[in-house]
Design an enzyme around this catalytic site. Structure first.
Site, PDB file in Angstrom:
ATOM      1  N   HIS A  16      25.311-119.917  18.734  1.00  0.00           N
ATOM      2  CA  HIS A  16      24.655-121.224  18.778  1.00  0.00           C
ATOM      3  C   HIS A  16      23.507-121.257  17.768  1.00  0.00           C
ATOM      4  CE1 HIS A  16      26.288-123.076  22.639  1.00  0.00           C
ATOM      5  NE2 HIS A  16      26.968-121.966  22.454  1.00  0.00           N
ATOM      6  N   ASP A 116      20.488-128.447  20.747  1.00  0.00           N
ATOM      7  CA  ASP A 116      21.744-127.801  21.135  1.00  0.00           C
ATOM      8  C   ASP A 116      22.296-128.557  22.340  1.00  0.00           C
ATOM      9  OD1 ASP A 116      23.214-124.780  21.089  1.00  0.00           O
ATOM     10  OD2 ASP A 116      23.281-125.811  23.019  1.00  0.00           O
ATOM     11  N   SER A 277      31.884-112.109  21.117  1.00  0.00           N
ATOM     12  CA  SER A 277      30.734-111.278  21.458  1.00  0.00           C
ATOM     13  C   SER A 277      30.772-110.820  22.915  1.00  0.00           C
ATOM     14  CB  SER A 277      29.446-112.036  21.174  1.00  0.00           C
ATOM     15  OG  SER A 277      29.491-113.305  21.774  1.00  0.00           O
ATOM     16  N   ALA A 345      33.124-105.476  15.055  1.00  0.00           N
ATOM     17  CA  ALA A 345      33.760-105.344  13.736  1.00  0.00           C
ATOM     18  C   ALA A 345      33.213-106.428  12.800  1.00  0.00           C
ATOM     19  CB  ALA A 345      35.265-105.519  13.896  1.00  0.00           C
ATOM     20  N   ASN A 366      33.382-120.463  16.580  1.00  0.00           N
ATOM     21  CA  ASN A 366      32.984-119.867  15.302  1.00  0.00           C
ATOM     22  C   ASN A 366      34.109-119.006  14.737  1.00  0.00           C
ATOM     23  OD1 ASN A 366      30.118-120.791  15.045  1.00  0.00           O
ATOM     24  ND2 ASN A 366      29.985-119.770  17.024  1.00  0.00           N
ATOM     25  N   GLU A 370      36.116-119.553  11.223  1.00  0.00           N
ATOM     26  CA  GLU A 370      36.186-118.457  10.236  1.00  0.00           C
ATOM     27  C   GLU A 370      37.644-118.206   9.852  1.00  0.00           C
ATOM     28  OE1 GLU A 370      34.027-115.308  12.232  1.00  0.00           O
ATOM     29  OE2 GLU A 370      32.198-116.502  12.230  1.00  0.00           O
TER      30      GLU A 370
HETATM   31  C1  LIG Z   1      30.621-123.838  25.382  1.00  0.00           C
HETATM   32  O1  LIG Z   1      30.339-123.610  26.723  1.00  0.00           O
HETATM   33  C2  LIG Z   1      29.885-122.354  27.022  1.00  0.00           C
HETATM   34  C3  LIG Z   1      29.159-121.544  26.166  1.00  0.00           C
HETATM   35  C4  LIG Z   1      28.787-120.270  26.536  1.00  0.00           C
HETATM   36  C5  LIG Z   1      28.055-119.349  25.708  1.00  0.00           C
HETATM   37  O2  LIG Z   1      27.108-118.695  26.312  1.00  0.00           O
HETATM   38  C6  LIG Z   1      26.459-117.685  25.717  1.00  0.00           C
HETATM   39  C7  LIG Z   1      25.457-117.036  26.437  1.00  0.00           C
HETATM   40  C8  LIG Z   1      24.819-115.970  25.875  1.00  0.00           C
HETATM   41  O3  LIG Z   1      23.819-115.408  26.572  1.00  0.00           O
HETATM   42  C9  LIG Z   1      25.188-115.513  24.606  1.00  0.00           C
HETATM   43  C10 LIG Z   1      26.194-116.159  23.881  1.00  0.00           C
HETATM   44  O4  LIG Z   1      26.527-115.736  22.717  1.00  0.00           O
HETATM   45  C11 LIG Z   1      26.822-117.290  24.422  1.00  0.00           C
HETATM   46  C12 LIG Z   1      27.777-118.039  23.727  1.00  0.00           C
HETATM   47  C13 LIG Z   1      28.346-119.089  24.396  1.00  0.00           C
HETATM   48  O5  LIG Z   1      29.167-119.946  23.821  1.00  0.00           O
HETATM   49  C14 LIG Z   1      29.979-119.656  22.747  1.00  0.00           C
HETATM   50  O6  LIG Z   1      29.712-120.679  21.839  1.00  0.00           O
HETATM   51  C15 LIG Z   1      30.547-120.773  20.741  1.00  0.00           C
HETATM   52  C16 LIG Z   1      30.185-122.046  19.998  1.00  0.00           C
HETATM   53  O7  LIG Z   1      30.096-123.139  20.882  1.00  0.00           O
HETATM   54  C17 LIG Z   1      32.035-120.721  21.091  1.00  0.00           C
HETATM   55  O8  LIG Z   1      32.642-121.939  21.230  1.00  0.00           O
HETATM   56  C18 LIG Z   1      32.384-119.765  22.230  1.00  0.00           C
HETATM   57  O9  LIG Z   1      33.635-120.081  22.803  1.00  0.00           O
HETATM   58  C19 LIG Z   1      31.379-119.699  23.308  1.00  0.00           C
HETATM   59  O10 LIG Z   1      31.595-118.511  24.034  1.00  0.00           O
HETATM   60  C20 LIG Z   1      29.163-119.771  27.778  1.00  0.00           C
HETATM   61  C21 LIG Z   1      29.882-120.573  28.629  1.00  0.00           C
HETATM   62  O11 LIG Z   1      30.333-120.115  29.838  1.00  0.00           O
HETATM   63  C22 LIG Z   1      30.401-118.725  29.975  1.00  0.00           C
HETATM   64  C23 LIG Z   1      30.230-121.880  28.273  1.00  0.00           C
HETATM   65  O12 LIG Z   1      30.913-122.658  29.124  1.00  0.00           O
HETATM   66  O1  LIG Z   2      33.567-107.771  16.762  1.00  0.00           O
HETATM   67  C1  LIG Z   2      33.083-108.886  16.494  1.00  0.00           C
HETATM   68  C2  LIG Z   2      33.049-109.959  17.396  1.00  0.00           C
HETATM   69  C3  LIG Z   2      32.500-111.154  16.995  1.00  0.00           C
HETATM   70  N1  LIG Z   2      31.983-111.300  15.752  1.00  0.00           N
HETATM   71  C4  LIG Z   2      31.374-112.586  15.317  1.00  0.00           C
HETATM   72  O2  LIG Z   2      30.733-113.203  16.417  1.00  0.00           O
HETATM   73  C5  LIG Z   2      30.934-114.608  16.383  1.00  0.00           C
HETATM   74  C6  LIG Z   2      31.630-115.019  17.662  1.00  0.00           C
HETATM   75  O3  LIG Z   2      31.444-116.375  17.851  1.00  0.00           O
HETATM   76  P1  LIG Z   2      32.467-117.262  18.644  1.00  0.00           P
HETATM   77  O4  LIG Z   2      31.953-118.649  18.673  1.00  0.00           O
HETATM   78  O5  LIG Z   2      33.822-117.104  18.088  1.00  0.00           O
HETATM   79  O6  LIG Z   2      32.526-116.650  20.093  1.00  0.00           O
HETATM   80  P2  LIG Z   2      31.423-116.141  21.149  1.00  0.00           P
HETATM   81  O7  LIG Z   2      31.194-114.719  20.823  1.00  0.00           O
HETATM   82  O8  LIG Z   2      30.197-116.980  20.982  1.00  0.00           O
HETATM   83  O9  LIG Z   2      32.109-116.328  22.438  1.00  0.00           O
HETATM   84  C7  LIG Z   2      31.769-114.912  15.149  1.00  0.00           C
HETATM   85  O10 LIG Z   2      30.916-115.287  14.085  1.00  0.00           O
HETATM   86  C8  LIG Z   2      32.425-113.580  14.836  1.00  0.00           C
HETATM   87  O11 LIG Z   2      32.697-113.399  13.463  1.00  0.00           O
HETATM   88  C9  LIG Z   2      32.015-110.252  14.863  1.00  0.00           C
HETATM   89  O12 LIG Z   2      31.562-110.379  13.721  1.00  0.00           O
HETATM   90  N2  LIG Z   2      32.563-109.077  15.261  1.00  0.00           N
END
Ligand SMILES: COc1cc(-c2[o+]c3cc(O)cc([O-])c3cc2O[C@@H]2O[C@H](CO)[C@H](O)[C@H](O)[C@H]2O)cc(OC)c1O
Ligand SMILES: O=c1ccn([C@@H]2O[C@H](COP(=O)(O)OP(=O)(O)O)[C@@H](O)[C@H]2O)c(=O)[nH]1
Length: 475
Positions: A16, A116, A277, A345, A366, A370
């Site tokens: 985010h 956000d 992540s 990775a 994300n 990518e």
């Molecule tokens: C989109 O709705 C949700 C988002 C999240 C969520 O929460 C979160 C919490 C953390 O402490 C660290 C994170 O990195 C993280 C990330 C996160 O969302 C991710 O966002 C990305 C961009 O929107 C992407 O779309 C991913 O799919 C998300 O995982 C968590 C959540 O429930 C667990 C949500 O409903």
């Molecule tokens: O082993 C890993 C796992 C994740 N990522 C990076 O972490 C981000 C993951 O973001 P995404 O929105 O896809 O998912 P989230 O982790 O927020 O659920 C992306 O930029 C990935 O390239 C990475 O570099 N290496």
């Protein structure tokens, strides 16, 4: 007079924070010096996130751009939350007085507040201070459309979505199977669901929604949002699709071990498996993946993480203990064909490599962008958050992915035979499904790159946004 500033309020999660910062930097550049950027930083809950955020900020501060970081005072995090969406939303809400004080205390005029999507409670602050507010969606337009539609859907469907007859209608999308809805939407009694409805309703109060997507990828959904079809009776937000917002950095001087391994593989021959992540595999699931990959016969690069260690938070996978997670003899048998990488990775560098021909991904937005940026077709394996909806749109709407059966009722379990089938369908030259996804991913790669160039759709959207903000500031 000092340059008017755009104030960003990101949440701390890397996917985010980085997305919003990069979008902000693009806006700054597009305004041609008419705007500056201020980022309000909420102290992240948890040591891990605090260190990550500090490292990002340090890098940005060293970049010499006109960005000011304003650190907000810490608040006591809520301790009685049932899930991450409730926690993030309530934690943000507790910062209202600090956000108000920070914004009203800025020495320069405030042109806009960009929130956000987890921060819509701060729309009250923007109203009190008479500052125009925008919502930034880090996910896709389909997610934005669903959240806008959710309050009305709630009234229309009396039972849990899983129990309803038929499909869910989201304007601009093909009918959505209830089993493809985001995790927080699957349990109406959970406060996470109530918070998602709350945010969706409040999107309509913003001056506009800024979405990290590309017009060419989600044309009909974006049109439906902009035309007010998602929340009839409420003001239709102006829509700014400014993506793909990704920070693609130049390759490291010393190539990473994964990249060196890829250098020795034939073009488009390797399937990458990587799960975001927070994604991890239990030993039972890792065994299925291993057997599926081995039987597929395809080359693979598998970023494997283990369950969180004792004492670690739920979203923190551990580095994989390969001896514990993999079947006996697997590494030896596949040493000519595969690499298992047991920690985070360099996903973007890997996707950029010519040897990668497909991506089995958790489908975080994300990661999806990518993959498309480098024209890599996908097999979505949704795990958490909104990823089940992403998996549906990638296959049924955007056409850039091959479907795989994921058992949502068994912790998103995938059997070896199903992974084997999906990997073959994705990677094999004579697979019709794979061919369609490859062609569409290549088309979207071109569209994404064109969108951010001068005159492209995202470039233009950023121009419209910059003009709207500057006009609002001069009022
Ligand atoms: C989109 O709705 C949700 C988002 C999240 C969520 O929460 C979160 C919490 C953390 O402490 C660290 C994170 O990195 C993280 C990330 C996160 O969302 C991710 O966002 C990305 C961009 O929107 C992407 O779309 C991913 O799919 C998300 O995982 C968590 C959540 O429930 C667990 C949500 O409903
Ligand atoms: O082993 C890993 C796992 C994740 N990522 C990076 O972490 C981000 C993951 O973001 P995404 O929105 O896809 O998912 P989230 O982790 O927020 O659920 C992306 O930029 C990935 O390239 C990475 O570099 N290496």
């Amino acid at each position: 007079m000092t340059t008017p500033t755009v104030v960003l309020l990101p949440v701390w999660a890397a996917g985010h924070l980085m997305s919003m910062l990069d979008a902000g930097k693009r806006l700054l550049a597009r305004s041609g010096g008419a705007l500056s950027l201020t980022v309000l930083v909420m102290p992240a809950p948890g040591e891990n996130h605090r260190c990550e955020v500090a490292a990002h900020i340090q890098r940005e501060e060293a970049s010499g751009l006109d960005i000011r970081f304003h650190h907000l005072p810490a608040v006591e995090p809520p301790t009685d939350c049932l899930g991450i969406e409730e926690f993030v939303s309530r934690f943000v809400q507790l910062h209202a007085a600090h956000v108000k004080a920070a914004v009203s205390g800025l020495a320069c005029p405030v042109a806009a507040l960009v929130l956000d999507f987890f921060c819509t409670t701060m729309l009250d602050v923007s109203r009190e201070l008479a500052v125009p507010a925008y919502v930034y969606i880090t996910a896709d337009a389909a997610f934005c459309a669903l959240l806008l539609r959710l309050p009305a859907l709630h009234e229309e469907v009396a039972v849990e979505f899983e129990e309803m007859e038929g499909m869910v209608g989201v304007p601009g999308l093909p009918p959505v199977p209830p089993s493809s809805l985001p995790v927080p939407v699957m349990d109406k009694k959970n406060p996470n669901y109530t918070w998602f409805m709350y945010h969706g309703r409040r999107f309509t109060e913003a001056k506009g929604v800024i979405i990290n997507t590309v017009t060419e990828l989600e044309q009909s959904v974006l049109a439906a949002i902009g035309d007010g079809w998602c929340a009839p009776g409420f003001p239709a937000p102006a829509v700014y699709p400014v993506g793909p917002v990704l920070s693609v950095t130049p390759p490291a001087e010393q190539p990473h071990e994964c990249v060196r391994w890829l250098d020795a593989q034939p073009p488009a021959s390797v399937v990458l498996l990587c799960f975001g992540s927070m994604g991890f595999s239990t030993a039972a699931q890792a065994h299925e993946i291993a057997h599926g990959l081995e039987r597929s016969g395809h080359r693979f690069l598998w970023a494997l993480r283990g369950p969180p260690a004792a004492g670690a938070g739920p979203g923190q996978p551990s580095d994989a203990d390969l001896g514990e997670l993999l079947p006996e003899g697997f590494l030896e048998r596949t040493k000519e064909k595969g690499l298992v990488w047991p920690t985070k990775a360099p996903q973007k560098e890997i996707l950029a490599h010519a040897a990668v021909g497909g991506f089995v991904t958790h489908g975080g937005w994300n990661s999806t962008l990518e993959s498309l940026w480098f024209g890599v077709p996908m097999v979505p394996w949704p795990l958490y958050a909104e990823q089940h909806l992403n998996a549906f749109t990638l296959v049924a709407y955007m056409g850039v992915a091959v479907a795989m059966e994921v058992d949502r009722k068994r912790n998103n379990f995938v059997a070896a035979s199903e992974l084997e089938r999906a990997v073959k369908a994705l990677m094999e030259r004579d697979s019709e499904e794979g061919k369609r996804a490859r062609e569409k991913a290549a088309e979207m790669k071109a569209a994404c790159r064109k969108a951010v160039e001068e005159g492209g759709s995202s470039y233009s959207a950023l121009g419209r946004l910059s003009e709207a903000i500057i006009k609002g500031a001069s009022k």
